[in-house]
Enzyme design. Structure first.
Site, mmCIF file in Angstrom:
data_model
loop_
_atom_site.group_PDB
_atom_site.id
_atom_site.type_symbol
_atom_site.label_atom_id
_atom_site.label_comp_id
_atom_site.label_asym_id
_atom_site.label_seq_id
_atom_site.Cartn_x
_atom_site.Cartn_y
_atom_site.Cartn_z
ATOM 1 C CG ASN A 60 -2.151 -0.896 0.954
ATOM 2 O OD1 ASN A 60 -3.054 -0.535 0.204
ATOM 3 N ND2 ASN A 60 -2.150 -2.085 1.541
ATOM 4 C CB ILE A 88 -3.765 5.029 16.704
ATOM 5 C CG1 ILE A 88 -3.238 4.579 15.332
ATOM 6 C CG2 ILE A 88 -3.292 6.448 17.031
ATOM 7 C CD1 ILE A 88 -1.739 4.599 15.174
ATOM 8 C CG HIS A 121 -10.269 -3.826 7.433
ATOM 9 N ND1 HIS A 121 -9.507 -4.316 8.478
ATOM 10 C CD2 HIS A 121 -11.266 -4.720 7.223
ATOM 11 C CE1 HIS A 121 -10.036 -5.460 8.888
ATOM 12 N NE2 HIS A 121 -11.100 -5.723 8.155
ATOM 13 C CD GLU A 175 -5.501 -3.887 1.014
ATOM 14 O OE1 GLU A 175 -6.480 -3.994 1.772
ATOM 15 O OE2 GLU A 175 -4.388 -4.325 1.302
HETATM 16 C C1 GAR Z 1 -3.284 -4.833 3.868
HETATM 17 O O1 GAR Z 1 -3.969 -5.905 3.303
HETATM 18 C C2 GAR Z 1 -4.191 -4.029 4.774
HETATM 19 O O2 GAR Z 1 -5.502 -3.998 4.335
HETATM 20 C C3 GAR Z 1 -4.066 -4.825 6.044
HETATM 21 O O3 GAR Z 1 -2.697 -5.139 6.124
HETATM 22 C C4 GAR Z 1 -2.203 -5.339 4.810
HETATM 23 C C5 GAR Z 1 -0.886 -4.625 4.623
HETATM 24 O O4 GAR Z 1 -0.317 -4.918 3.383
HETATM 25 N N1 GAR Z 1 -4.524 -4.076 7.157
HETATM 26 C C6 GAR Z 1 -5.372 -4.590 8.053
HETATM 27 O O5 GAR Z 1 -5.770 -5.732 8.002
HETATM 28 C C7 GAR Z 1 -5.794 -3.623 9.166
HETATM 29 N N2 GAR Z 1 -6.774 -4.216 9.982
HETATM 30 P P1 GAR Z 1 0.929 -4.097 2.834
HETATM 31 O O6 GAR Z 1 1.982 -4.066 3.946
HETATM 32 O O7 GAR Z 1 1.422 -4.868 1.661
HETATM 33 O O8 GAR Z 1 0.460 -2.730 2.476
#
Ligand code: GAR
Length: 195
Positions: A13, A85, A99, A169
């Site tokens: 992300n 947080i 999310h 996302e």
């Molecule tokens: C993502 O899938 C995000 O949606 C999730 O962590 C991942 C991080 O991926 N977050 C959650 O589940 C928050 N509850 P990344 O490090 O490749 O961006």
């Protein structure tokens, strides 16, 4: 608009924000800090490769470490950051979180990664998706800014469903940052509106 991006893992992300800035899709936006909950996070490498100031925070020092950063930037982005947080840090500046489900379904404490996609499959739902929302003290329950959905396939596994959710996302996270950099938003109940 100056961002602080908080990460814990791979940082795909984070990468999508870096790419959108580089490609000029979002302009007037820069990443001032990448803060990780883990020194091992690959996201830190991505920050380093792109000349972005990066650091690791200890859980027990979150408040003192993050408050000056939150004061300095305009928007905080939780891009896979797995810690809650602390409440005293809420309200300094807007915080958004991405999310991997259609909230308010399949969120809450401990819901991340394949735990989320497994719960989606177990529920029998035929659609899933991703959500970007404002962070409040209600975990994964803050006003929703943007969502995008996809169909659950018969042969999906928690891993395949999560893999197919990732590109969604990345898209909506960049889209939300673009909108927030261009317009003021208004909160109406649980919805965030860009008038
Ligand atoms: C993502 O899938 C995000 O949606 C999730 O962590 C991942 C991080 O991926 N977050 C959650 O589940 C928050 N509850 P990344 O490090 O490749 O961006």
């Amino acid at each position: 608009m100056k961002l602080a991006v908080l990460v814990s893992g791979n940082g795909t992300n984070l990468q999508s924000i870096i790419d959108a800035i580089k490609e000029g899709y979002i302009s007037g936006v820069s990443i001032s800090y990448v803060v990780s909950s883990s020194p091992e996070a690959y996201a830190l490498k991505r920050a380093e490769q792109n000349g972005i100031r990066s650091m690791t925070v200890e859980k027990k020092r979150m408040v003192e470490f993050l408050s000056p950063i939150f004061e300095e930037v305009d928007l905080i982005v939780l891009a896979g950051f797995l810690w809650i947080i602390p409440e005293v840090l809420l309200g300094i500046k807007p915080i958004i979180n991405v999310h991997p489900s259609l909230l308010p379904l399949f969120g809450g404490k401990g819901m991340y990664g394949t735990k989320v996609s497994k719960a989606v499959l177990n529920s029998g739902m035929r659609i899933s998706g991703s959500t970007v929302h404002l962070v409040t003290n209600d975990i994964d329950g803050g006003p929703i800014i943007m969502q995008r959905c996809l169909e659950v396939r018969d042969d999906d596994t928690p891993e395949s469903l999560l893999d197919r959710t990732h590109p969604l996302e990345h898209q909506i996270l960049v889209e939300v940052i673009k909108q927030m950099s261009e317009k003021k938003y208004k909160i109406e109940g649980k919805r965030v509106i860009f008038p």
